[in-house]
Design a protein around this motif. Structure first.
Motif, PDB file in Angstrom:
ATOM      1  N   LEU A   1      -7.404   7.192   4.342  1.00 48.12           N
ATOM      2  CA  LEU A   1      -7.454   5.761   4.656  1.00 48.12           C
ATOM      3  C   LEU A   1      -8.004   5.559   6.069  1.00 48.12           C
ATOM      4  CD1 LEU A   1      -6.497   2.829   3.748  1.00 48.12           C
ATOM      5  CD2 LEU A   1      -4.573   3.250   5.276  1.00 48.12           C
TER       6      LEU A   1
ATOM      7  N   SER B   1      -3.751  -6.860  16.135  1.00 48.81           N
ATOM      8  CA  SER B   1      -4.931  -6.362  15.439  1.00 48.81           C
ATOM      9  C   SER B   1      -6.107  -6.196  16.387  1.00 48.81           C
ATOM     10  CB  SER B   1      -5.302  -7.303  14.296  1.00 48.81           C
ATOM     11  OG  SER B   1      -5.521  -8.597  14.811  1.00 48.81           O
TER      12      SER B   1
ATOM     13  N   PHE C   1     -14.635  -7.113  13.115  1.00 50.86           N
ATOM     14  CA  PHE C   1     -14.963  -6.742  14.498  1.00 50.86           C
ATOM     15  C   PHE C   1     -13.999  -7.351  15.502  1.00 50.86           C
ATOM     16  CE2 PHE C   1     -18.589  -7.138  11.705  1.00 50.86           C
ATOM     17  CZ  PHE C   1     -18.917  -5.798  11.602  1.00 50.86           C
TER      18      PHE C   1
ATOM     19  N   ILE D   1     -10.497  -8.586  14.338  1.00 51.08           N
ATOM     20  CA  ILE D   1      -9.090  -8.429  13.966  1.00 51.08           C
ATOM     21  C   ILE D   1      -8.859  -7.196  13.091  1.00 51.08           C
ATOM     22  CG2 ILE D   1      -8.375 -10.817  14.290  1.00 51.08           C
ATOM     23  CD1 ILE D   1      -8.848 -11.237  11.289  1.00 51.08           C
ATOM     24  N   GLY D   2      -9.771  -6.227  13.166  1.00 53.35           N
ATOM     25  CA  GLY D   2      -9.536  -4.949  12.512  1.00 53.35           C
ATOM     26  C   GLY D   2      -9.683  -5.000  10.998  1.00 53.35           C
ATOM     27  N   ALA D   3      -8.984  -4.066  10.344  1.00 48.79           N
ATOM     28  CA  ALA D   3      -9.146  -3.899   8.905  1.00 48.79           C
ATOM     29  C   ALA D   3      -8.661  -5.125   8.142  1.00 48.79           C
ATOM     30  CB  ALA D   3      -8.372  -2.671   8.451  1.00 48.79           C
TER      31      ALA D   3
ATOM     32  N   ASN E   1      -4.534  -2.261  -3.516  1.00 52.85           N
ATOM     33  CA  ASN E   1      -3.916  -2.772  -2.310  1.00 52.85           C
ATOM     34  C   ASN E   1      -4.208  -1.854  -1.140  1.00 52.85           C
ATOM     35  OD1 ASN E   1      -2.209  -4.232  -0.644  1.00 52.85           O
ATOM     36  ND2 ASN E   1      -0.949  -4.744  -2.411  1.00 52.85           N
ATOM     37  N   ASN E   2      -5.367  -2.063  -0.520  1.00 51.18           N
ATOM     38  CA  ASN E   2      -5.790  -1.160   0.536  1.00 51.18           C
ATOM     39  C   ASN E   2      -6.262  -1.909   1.760  1.00 51.18           C
ATOM     40  OD1 ASN E   2      -5.560   1.545  -0.327  1.00 51.18           O
ATOM     41  ND2 ASN E   2      -7.165   1.156  -1.834  1.00 51.18           N
ATOM     42  N   GLN E   3      -6.158  -1.234   2.894  1.00 49.54           N
ATOM     43  CA  GLN E   3      -6.881  -1.732   4.053  1.00 49.54           C
ATOM     44  C   GLN E   3      -8.334  -1.326   3.900  1.00 49.54           C
ATOM     45  OE1 GLN E   3      -3.985   0.121   4.711  1.00 49.54           O
ATOM     46  NE2 GLN E   3      -2.825  -0.942   6.277  1.00 49.54           N
ATOM     47  N   ILE E   4      -9.238  -2.224   4.221  1.00 50.66           N
ATOM     48  CA  ILE E   4     -10.651  -1.890   4.131  1.00 50.66           C
ATOM     49  C   ILE E   4     -11.349  -2.303   5.423  1.00 50.66           C
ATOM     50  CG2 ILE E   4     -10.884  -2.014   1.625  1.00 50.66           C
ATOM     51  CD1 ILE E   4     -12.102  -4.989   2.658  1.00 50.66           C
ATOM     52  N   SER E   5     -12.416  -1.589   5.750  1.00 51.93           N
ATOM     53  CA  SER E   5     -13.196  -1.949   6.939  1.00 51.93           C
ATOM     54  C   SER E   5     -14.657  -1.631   6.679  1.00 51.93           C
ATOM     55  CB  SER E   5     -12.804  -1.108   8.154  1.00 51.93           C
ATOM     56  OG  SER E   5     -11.438  -1.128   8.367  1.00 51.93           O
ATOM     57  N   VAL E   6     -15.537  -2.312   7.399  1.00 55.90           N
ATOM     58  CA  VAL E   6     -16.889  -1.783   7.539  1.00 55.90           C
ATOM     59  C   VAL E   6     -16.903  -1.136   8.936  1.00 55.90           C
ATOM     60  CG1 VAL E   6     -17.884  -3.532   6.043  1.00 55.90           C
ATOM     61  CG2 VAL E   6     -17.821  -3.935   8.491  1.00 55.90           C
TER      62      VAL E   6
ATOM     63  N   ILE F   1      -5.402   1.739  12.911  1.00 57.65           N
ATOM     64  CA  ILE F   1      -6.801   1.475  12.558  1.00 57.65           C
ATOM     65  C   ILE F   1      -7.441   0.594  13.630  1.00 57.65           C
ATOM     66  CG2 ILE F   1      -8.314   0.261  10.938  1.00 57.65           C
ATOM     67  CD1 ILE F   1      -6.402   1.191   8.686  1.00 57.65           C
ATOM     68  N   ALA F   2      -6.792  -0.511  13.956  1.00 58.81           N
ATOM     69  CA  ALA F   2      -7.361  -1.422  14.952  1.00 58.81           C
ATOM     70  C   ALA F   2      -7.518  -0.717  16.294  1.00 58.81           C
ATOM     71  CB  ALA F   2      -6.471  -2.659  15.096  1.00 58.81           C
TER      72      ALA F   2
ATOM     73  N   GLN G   1     -10.440   1.806  16.088  1.00 62.51           N
ATOM     74  CA  GLN G   1     -11.721   1.079  15.997  1.00 62.51           C
ATOM     75  C   GLN G   1     -12.089   0.497  17.353  1.00 62.51           C
ATOM     76  OE1 GLN G   1     -11.078  -1.856  12.946  1.00 62.51           O
ATOM     77  NE2 GLN G   1     -11.940  -0.577  11.333  1.00 62.51           N
TER      78      GLN G   1
ATOM     79  N   SER H   1     -16.957  -0.154  12.608  1.00 65.88           N
ATOM     80  CA  SER H   1     -16.936  -1.077  13.743  1.00 65.88           C
ATOM     81  C   SER H   1     -18.166  -0.892  14.612  1.00 65.88           C
ATOM     82  CB  SER H   1     -15.673  -0.857  14.565  1.00 65.88           C
ATOM     83  OG  SER H   1     -15.612   0.483  14.977  1.00 65.88           O
TER      84      SER H   1
ATOM     85  N   SER I   1      -2.961  -9.022   1.773  1.00 66.21           N
ATOM     86  CA  SER I   1      -1.919  -9.963   2.186  1.00 66.21           C
ATOM     87  C   SER I   1      -2.136 -10.499   3.596  1.00 66.21           C
ATOM     88  CB  SER I   1      -0.550  -9.292   2.086  1.00 66.21           C
ATOM     89  OG  SER I   1      -0.528  -8.161   2.919  1.00 66.21           O
TER      90      SER I   1
ATOM     91  N   LYS J   1       0.822  -1.220   0.000  1.00 60.76           N
ATOM     92  CA  LYS J   1       0.000   0.000   0.000  1.00 60.76           C
ATOM     93  C   LYS J   1       0.856   1.271   0.000  1.00 60.76           C
ATOM     94  CE  LYS J   1      -3.156   3.025   0.967  1.00 60.76           C
ATOM     95  NZ  LYS J   1      -3.961   3.539  -0.101  1.00 60.76           N
TER      96      LYS J   1
ATOM     97  N   ASN K   1     -11.612   3.907   7.294  1.00 56.45           N
ATOM     98  CA  ASN K   1     -11.637   2.693   8.101  1.00 56.45           C
ATOM     99  C   ASN K   1     -12.203   2.880   9.503  1.00 56.45           C
ATOM    100  OD1 ASN K   1     -10.349   0.122   6.864  1.00 56.45           O
ATOM    101  ND2 ASN K   1      -9.127   1.804   6.081  1.00 56.45           N
TER     102      ASN K   1
ATOM    103  N   ILE L   1      -5.840  -7.880  -5.544  1.00 50.66           N
ATOM    104  CA  ILE L   1      -5.107  -6.623  -5.728  1.00 50.66           C
ATOM    105  C   ILE L   1      -5.451  -5.994  -7.080  1.00 50.66           C
ATOM    106  CG2 ILE L   1      -2.822  -5.612  -6.017  1.00 50.66           C
ATOM    107  CD1 ILE L   1      -1.838  -7.674  -3.933  1.00 50.66           C
TER     108      ILE L   1
ATOM    109  N   PHE M   1      -6.976  -6.673   4.493  1.00 54.97           N
ATOM    110  CA  PHE M   1      -6.112  -6.257   3.396  1.00 54.97           C
ATOM    111  C   PHE M   1      -5.652  -7.504   2.644  1.00 54.97           C
ATOM    112  CE2 PHE M   1      -2.476  -7.384   6.030  1.00 54.97           C
ATOM    113  CZ  PHE M   1      -2.998  -7.192   7.298  1.00 54.97           C
TER     114      PHE M   1
END
Lengths: 242, 409, 308, 295
Positions: B269, B215, D214, D216-218, D116-121, B242-243, B246, D123, D222, B45, B273, D111, D220
């Motif tokens: 970003l 995480s 919810f 282990i976070g975002a 190549n991004n971190q993504i989340s819905v 981020i973690a 959140q 929390s 890899s 990234k 997130n 990818i 990605f």
């Protein structure tokens, strides 16, 4: 011949082997005389194969002693037992499938015998005894199951055993093959090897043994000739599944 | 016969001598800039973002006919040679070497971050080629015996918390909790901050490392709360931040001050997130584009850059795009001022404009070892405004735009 | 007779490889590529000893590599050993870790693979731990910049490769190799052939870890600056396993060919079409697993050509 | 602090039980190590993200969708790869390489499509849905999302339990796990049953991905490798080849992590691996595994 003329080569004393709560060997005691062929029979689950497994070091016993040539060998590692002069075959043959016939024998000849000399000679002797000279460069996995049984025997022979434990070698063989193996085992006896033969086929035992031991539920219940065995009430009851 | 051999020798010397002269006189058709990027793996990234920024620079200078090279007194187009190291150091080693020995690049630019830069440092040194280090802030890279490295963008990470420490001391905030990820980048910040605060007599009530791939911070947050601190400082990688944020939001816990590193670098970003609410009243180190440097003497100011970059890529730039572009600017200035076209001359040229060049990334200033000692990172706070957030710089006083809202409501 | 011939061919191949790697830098001077190629070849041969002959798949083989790199680096930093000796210390360090891990050999199949993986990860997290900063420098990594010497370390790597090849030759064409193969086939039958299974497999394990440690040591010297992630990256294990399987296990040439073909291909696509790097490499591995499952050398074996 | 770590650890552990479940199911049935396991978790997460941003789907709605999608996907994947693998000399080891390739391809494709991004819905999505942000258990306050995830995991475990012990299919599956060859001889359609089990394994992995945001976070591209490694640890801690033992493995893992984070945070990562080595040496079949007889 009286029983103790040559003395016992193997003494088993009160051997116990448990799998969980199940006692596969429940205090069995047994003596095998030098130079004899002793038969070991009994119904399924009576502990014959377990006994061989414990004596050959494949399983460790929970209690009791195994004495070979006057020396205690209880629960020592298989390869050491082999070096002392005990070897065995398997009910379902376990040759080294990826190796050739000759390599199977060679590795046993090199690593199995205490005396490191005459390796090539021993290999040739084993190969010719089991009659697989022509197949020596074939991979073990390509052999028939009978040939694999023979190879198992050849592997044992290459280690120069004084005591050979043979586990149900006759199952599934033709009459001709039976005869051949019987002659082979008798030939070994001639050469001074003591044998303990586990077998279901009484006819086969009758051909070769001097004496039989009948086991049930992890114990010896009878010792004597086959003829006597067939007249013994307990033996009959056990075999009829009473 | 002797004459003949003399002739051969003469001819040989002539050819060698001539080609030598020709080599030094003749300008190359292209300025070859070689670099690596990671399209996959843990560094993908940030690495691709920086790469994009560098690409933009190449695109932009070439649209103007190339970069002016003083040694040849003319503009020469730039050609970018780039390989994908997949975030693997072993692969990166091979590819850096490929750039140096096979492609014979004129300018060598490192990949993102300390890990992927590390393998280039000794290679550059032994091949005597100047390494333009983008964001590899590892303190071990910069040694007096190695002139072949220049850190272009960020100060070494140990210097980052200087202003943060001053801010905490000046606000008289006591009882500080520090949790950091155990890696080079975060640990060196934590150590600096810890020492500075300790010296000033500030109580540090919680000071623990966590693995870099942590995480879930729920339990850690709970444990921190048990120490009842007035400020919580979390140093981590973007994933950690981020973690952390959140978990902080969903835990329902409140602290008077919460500091994290990456909202200031990767604002979009982080916002995507963790959301606006989790960032509200949070503190960070702001970097461009959050910091708006428009009074520059090298390259574009931030406003213009944003416009041009959007035209080029369709996206608004983040800090890493800017860092990538900034390296381009340093290369440009180097070529513009270097009297000779060789690596040590480049390094000398850089020393010449160090401390004078001001880009959209701030003041460019390196020490003798090539480490960046330009502008300190200020401290900023996000405050809610309408649906979004407003960033106020709260320290140092010279840059201050608003007073910190402390404690957070 | 077969064995003598095998040894002669094997040594011939070793000589060829040595000559090749001495001359290759003149033609292709990306020596990092050549170095990494030799590194993977040596590691592949090392892994071959324990996996190809003995049947234990060391998923965490990189643990020895990392241990070697760190042992060598620490020997240089703290004991001020000359690099050559330090590389040897790397080998010994990994060997000692191997001895600590010997109990793992009681396991088999997937259990062993996973336990070994766990062991290498544990090692990594211990080395990288900030609490051990005074010894291992923790997450800060190691810098050996002042003894950096890519030329000499190149030849040291070459000699380690040669050593690993010779080791494999003597295993493959000896009774010891036969004993290892027996252990791989069936541990019970092997012990009934009189083989001291725990001892013989531990020797193989030790040799295998020693080679990985030497490689790690010289790698540390060659790259000079590295982080714990660099030398404990699981990717190294996976690469080496894939190379060995691709070439053909239990042979001298298989691991060499596997490394040569796949690592060259890996670099080739990395340089030519970097945007599809991962995709092409992944697809290649799938195709090979489905269509030449027993390695390239199996194609020759099927035609009756025996490869040393 | 102790009670918080223990209760939190149990909830965290339930989730990790789900993380390891699919890997163990596939290992139990096929004796294959699915090295792409973590990548299927990642795919589940990306599917959730995608459906959330495109259609505003709540992750709870994504659960059935992802189960169906990945069940079918796994079922088909089985037929593409596994029968061919089983013909080789050493399927267990070859599968290792094959799935490494699969893992590379999955990561590369994600990818290419998503970048190549971190993504989340968000929390807090469950907090908004149920209009309550935390809940209290024995005096300890936890985010509401933990409760939702824990309940979802328990439901998943119950369903898998029912599938295993109360359906004909489950009976056949267990028969194959006990002895593939005998199952074949006794007339079970081994391929079909295994393919379904494979699908269930992949679906379970994807479910862990849906819930992952919810715990282990975002997410990605890899992230898979780490998750695969952790899953190994968990399934061996429980019982390799016994899917329900995974729950115990997960719980041990979860509680251990939380205790370590509380008392020795920087050593958090080492403990699970040391625990694993310890367990594997003392009792290789896992804490819940049955003793295996040799020969």
């Amino acid at each position: 011949m009286s029983r103790n003329e040559n003395g016992a080569i193997l003494k088993i004393e009160d051997l116990i082997k448990k799998f969980g709560n199940f006692r596969a060997l429940d205090g069995v005691s047994l003596e095998v005389d030098k130079g004899k062929i002793i038969g070991l029979a009994g119904p399924n689950g009576s502990g014959k194969t377990t006994l061989i497994n414990v004596v050959s070091g494949v399983y460790k016993s929970n209690d009791g002693r195994v004495i070979f040539n006057g020396e205690e060998i209880t629960n020592i590692d298989s390869h050491k037992i082999v070096h002392k002069g005990i070897n065995r075959t398997f009910q379902i043959p376990k040759p080294l499938l990826g190796l050739t016939v000759e390599e199977n024998i060679r590795v046993a000849a090199v690593y199995g015998a205490k005396d490191k000399g005459k390796i090539e000679e021993r290999i040739e002797y084993s190969l010719s005894t089991i009659g697989l000279v022509d197949l020596r460069f074939k991979k073990a996995e390509s052999l028939t199951s009978t040939q694999q049984k023979l190879l198992d025997l050849g592997r044992a022979l290459a280690t120069n055993p004084k005591l050979l434990l043979v586990d149900e070698i006759a199952a599934g063989l033709t009459q001709k093959e039976l005869k051949m193996i019987a002659d082979m085992l008798l030939g070994l006896k001639e050469k001074g090897v003591t044998l303990m033969v586990v077998e279901h086929l009484m006819g086969f035992l009758d051909m070769i043994t001097d004496e039989v031991v009948i086991m049930n539920a992890g114990k010896e219940i009878f010792r004597g000739s086959i003829r006597e065995a067939s007249n013994n009430e307990e033996v009959i009851r056990v075999f009829l599944g009473g | 016969m002797r004459k003949f051999s003399a002739l051969i020798v003469f001819l040989f010397l002539f050819v060698v001598g001539f080609s030598g002269i020709a080599m030094s006189k003749e300008a190359p058709k292209y300025i070859k800039v070689g670099t690596l990027y990671a399209s996959s793996g843990p560094f993908a990234k940030p690495s691709t973002a920086e790469f994009k920024g560098l690409n933009f620079w190449v695109h932009y200078v070439n649209s103007k006919g190339g970069v002016y090279v003083k040694a040849f007194h003319k503009r020469i187009p730039v050609k970018l040679v780039a390989y994908d190291d997949q975030s693997s150091t072993a692969t990166a080693t091979t590819l850096y070497n490929q750039l140096i020995t096979q492609d014979h690049v004129n300018i060598l630019v490192a990949d993102f971050g300390s890990v992927l830069t590390s393998v280039a440092v000794p290679l550059a040194k032994v091949h005597k080629i100047l390494l333009f280090d983008v964001t590899g802030t590892g303190s071990k890279f910069f040694t007096p015996d190695n002139p072949y490295i220049v850190l272009c963008s960020l100060p070494t990470s140990g210097r980052w918390p200087y202003t943060l420490a001053d801010f905490i001391i000046s606000e008289k905030i006591n009882r500080i909790a520090i949790v950091y990820s155990s890696n080079d980048f975060d640990q060196s910040q934590a150590v600096t901050l810890h020492n500075k605060l300790k010296k000033a007599g500030v109580d540090i009530v919680y000071y623990h490392a966590v693995p870099s791939n942590t995480s879930n911070y729920s339990i850690i947050l709970h444990n921190i709360k048990a120490k009842n601190p007035n400020a919580v400082i979390e140093f981590g990688y973007p994933n950690n931040d981020i973690a952390f944020l959140q978990n902080l939001e969903s835990s329902g816990l409140k602290f008077n001050m919460v500091f994290t590193v990456f909202p200031g670098q990767l604002f979009k970003l982080l916002k995507a997130n963790v959301g606006v609410k989790a960032l509200s009243y949070g503190y960070t180190y702001p970097t461009p584009p959050l910091l708006r440097y428009n009074k520059v003497n090298l390259g574009m100011g931030i406003d213009k850059f944003e416009k041009e970059f959007e035209k080029y890529s369709g996206k608004t730039p983040n800090f890493l795009n800017i860092a990538g572009y900034n390296v381009g600017l340093i290369i440009q200035k180097t070529l513009e001022t270097s009297k000779k076209f060789n690596q040590l001359a480049f390094r000398k040229a850089i020393a010449g404009f160090s401390g004078k060049a001001f880009t959209l990334d701030g003041l460019f200033k390196v020490n003798k070892e090539g480490a960046q000692i330009g502008e300190m990172l200020p401290v900023a706070q996000f405050v809610p405004r309408g649906q979004g957030l407003k960033m106020n710089i709260v320290y140092p006083p010279s840059m201050k735009t608003a007073k910190a809202v402390y404690p957070a409501p | 007779m077969y064995r003598k011939k095998g040894i002669i061919y094997g040594l011939g191949i070793t000589l060829l490889v040595i000559v090749l790697f001495i001359f290759l830098p003149n033609i292709y001077n990306n020596t990092s590529f050549l170095f990494n190629l030799m590194l993977y070849m040596a590691l592949a041969e090392g892994l071959n000893i324990i996996y190809g002959f003995t049947g234990y798949l060391p998923f965490g083989y990189v643990g020895f590599f990392g241990a070697g790199a760190y042992s060598a680096a620490l020997a240089i930093l703290f004991l001020h050993f000359p690099p050559l000796i330090a590389v040897l210390v790397g080998g010994i360090g990994a060997f000692l870790i191997g001895i600590i891990f010997i109990p793992l050999l009681k396991l088999s199949g997937a259990y062993f693979a996973i336990a070994n993986l766990a062991a290498s990860q544990a090692l990594y997290y211990i080395v990288a731990n900030p609490n051990l900063e005074k010894i291992t420098q923790g997450p800060y990594g190691i810098s050996l910049a002042n003894i950096y010497n890519p030329q000499v370390s190149y030849y040291v790597m070459l000699s380690i490769l040669a050593f690993s090849m010779v080791t494999v030759i003597f295993i493959r064409f000896s009774d010891y190799g036969l004993a290892l193969l027996s252990i791989k086939e069936d541990r019970v039958s092997a012990s009934l052939a009189g083989i001291n299974v725990p001892r013989e497999r531990s020797i193989a394990w030790g040799l295998s870890s020693f080679i990985a440690g030497l490689s790690g040591g010289v790698y540390a010297w060659y790259v000079a600056v590295f982080y714990p992630t660099t030398v404990f990256s699981l990717e190294i294990s996976v690469f080496v396993i894939v190379f060995v399987l691709f070439g053909g296990i239990g042979t001298l040439v298989g691991p060499l060919i596997g490394s040569l073909v796949l690592y060259s291909f890996y670099n080739f696509i990395g340089i030519s079409t970097p945007q599809y790097f991962q995709l092409s490499y992944g697809l290649l591995i799938i195709i090979f697993a489905l269509f030449i499952p027993n390695g390239i050398l199996s194609i020759f074996e099927k035609r009756g050509i025996h490869v040393p | 602090m102790l009670s918080y770590a223990l209760i939190g650890g149990i909830m965290y552990g339930l989730y990790f039980g789900l993380v390891g479940m699919g890997l163990n199911l596939i290992f139990g049935v096929m004796r294959m190590i699915n090295l792409a396991h973590g990548d299927f978790i990642m795919l589940g997460a990306f599917l959730t993200y995608w459906l959330y941003y495109l259609f505003g789907f709540n992750p709870l709605i994504v659960i059935p969708i992802s189960i169906v999608v990945f069940l079918v996907f796994g079922f088909l994947m089985y037929y593409v790869f596994v029968p061919k693998l089983l013909h080789s000399k050493d399927p267990e080891m070859l599968s290792f390489i094959l799935f490494f390739g699969v893992s590379q391809v999955i990561e590369a494709i994600i990818i290419l499509f998503f970048g190549n991004n971190q993504i989340s819905v968000p929390s807090t999505i469950f907090a908004k849905l149920f209009n309550v942000s935390t809940f209290t258990l024995f005096g300890n306050t936890f985010p509401i999302s933990w409760l939702v995830v824990s309940v979802a995991c328990i439901v998943a475990f119950v369903l898998i339990y029912v599938y295993f012990f109360y359906t004909k299919l489950g009976y056949a599956t267990r028969a194959i796990m006990a002895n593939r060859h005998e199952a074949l001889v006794s007339g079970i359609d081994v391929n079909k049953v295994s393919a379904i089990a494979f699908g269930v394994g992949i679906a379970a992995a994807s479910l862990a991905g849906v819930m992952g945001f919810f715990m282990i976070g975002a997410a990605f591209p890899s992230m898979g490798t780490d998750l695969t490694t952790i899953s190994f640890t968990i399934i061996v801690l429980g019982a390799l080849g016994n899917p329900l033992g995974t729950v115990i493995g997960g719980l041990i893992y979860g509680v251990a992590i939380m205790l370590m984070q509380t008392y020795f945070s920087s050593w958090t990562n080492v403990l699970p691996y040391l625990l694993l080595i310890f367990v594997i040496l003392i009792k290789p079949e896992g804490l819940l595994g049955k003793a295996v007889r040799n020969v």
